[in-house]
Design an enzyme around this catalytic site. Sequence first.
Site, PDB file in Angstrom:
ATOM      1  N   ARG A  49      11.445   5.342   3.672  1.00 29.73           N
ATOM      2  CA  ARG A  49      11.644   6.801   3.638  1.00 29.73           C
ATOM      3  C   ARG A  49      12.405   7.293   4.861  1.00 29.73           C
ATOM      4  NH1 ARG A  49       5.751   9.007   2.652  1.00 29.73           N
ATOM      5  NH2 ARG A  49       6.803  10.987   3.088  1.00 29.73           N
TER       6      ARG A  49
ATOM      7  N   ARG B  83       0.851  -1.193   0.000  1.00 22.65           N
ATOM      8  CA  ARG B  83       0.000   0.000   0.000  1.00 22.65           C
ATOM      9  C   ARG B  83       0.881   1.236   0.000  1.00 22.65           C
ATOM     10  NH1 ARG B  83      -4.699  -1.508   4.480  1.00 22.65           N
ATOM     11  NH2 ARG B  83      -5.590  -3.297   3.352  1.00 22.65           N
TER      12      ARG B  83
ATOM     13  N   TYR C 143      11.907  -1.947  -3.507  1.00 18.34           N
ATOM     14  CA  TYR C 143      11.667  -0.506  -3.622  1.00 18.34           C
ATOM     15  C   TYR C 143      12.933   0.197  -4.100  1.00 18.34           C
ATOM     16  CZ  TYR C 143       7.269  -0.636  -0.920  1.00 18.34           C
ATOM     17  OH  TYR C 143       5.987  -0.869  -0.487  1.00 18.34           O
TER      18      TYR C 143
ATOM     19  N   ASP D  53       2.008   5.157  -0.246  1.00 16.69           N
ATOM     20  CA  ASP D  53       1.449   6.407   0.269  1.00 16.69           C
ATOM     21  C   ASP D  53       1.212   7.411  -0.849  1.00 16.69           C
ATOM     22  OD1 ASP D  53       1.467   5.608   2.953  1.00 16.69           O
ATOM     23  OD2 ASP D  53       3.558   6.205   3.202  1.00 16.69           O
TER      24      ASP D  53
END
Length: 248
Positions: A199, A50, A112, A52
């Site tokens: 992040r 999911r 990622y 952001d």
Amino acid sequence: MTRYKLTLEYDGTDLIGWQENAQGPSVQSLLQDAVFKFCQQYVEVFAAGRTDAGVHALGMACHFDLSDSDHDAETVMRALNFYLNDAPVCVLNCEIVPDDFHARFSCLRRNYRYVILNRRAPAVLDKNKVWWIPRSLDIDAMRAAAEKLHGNHDFTSFRASECQAKSPVKTLDEIRITSNGELITIDFSARSFLHHQVRNMVGTLVEIGLGKPYDIDEIFAAKNRSAAGPTAPPSGLYFVSAEYASNG
């Protein structure tokens, strides 16, 4: 019932993220609307991750079911792309998978990438696709710190306060920093991540690259979000791919 697995590419700049929400357009809502326009069936689409608001995808995996469907995968892909024509989302691939396949729960590893533009001039062509850092970064210092992030750790200090994961312990299978001229890319691979973990790790690595006195061992030991660096903006983050044992 037929289960379809999709691989998506999307630009998350103007989206509220993956999850459907009344606050604005999401990847999930756009895709579900496209499915309904195609075959007049309300479906729920499940994703491998999911993302952001503002986060992009190069290859997000997801799945949904159609009842009494005899549509082949190519037809579904072409139809969804037709109805997604004005949306910042497209279907790169579609395949029919077994009923026990699940985009989230069957996923063995998620990959990622974070992209940094490291130059004095601001981003124009890549605006909203990178994190612009105008000051020079010490790549060697960032790589040395990244090595300490690799492996199994309690990532409490890199976890968002609203994270709902039962345990802060995760195994980071891979972290790799590549420098190519003005672009710095940081690749991450793990079975799963905590909310904002990538992040928050990137924000800390950038602080270290700027010469700030952050120590990864001390950050882990603190088990406190305030011990680590700031959260990197969503603009530079991409969901690259999801890995499965088969049918993926």
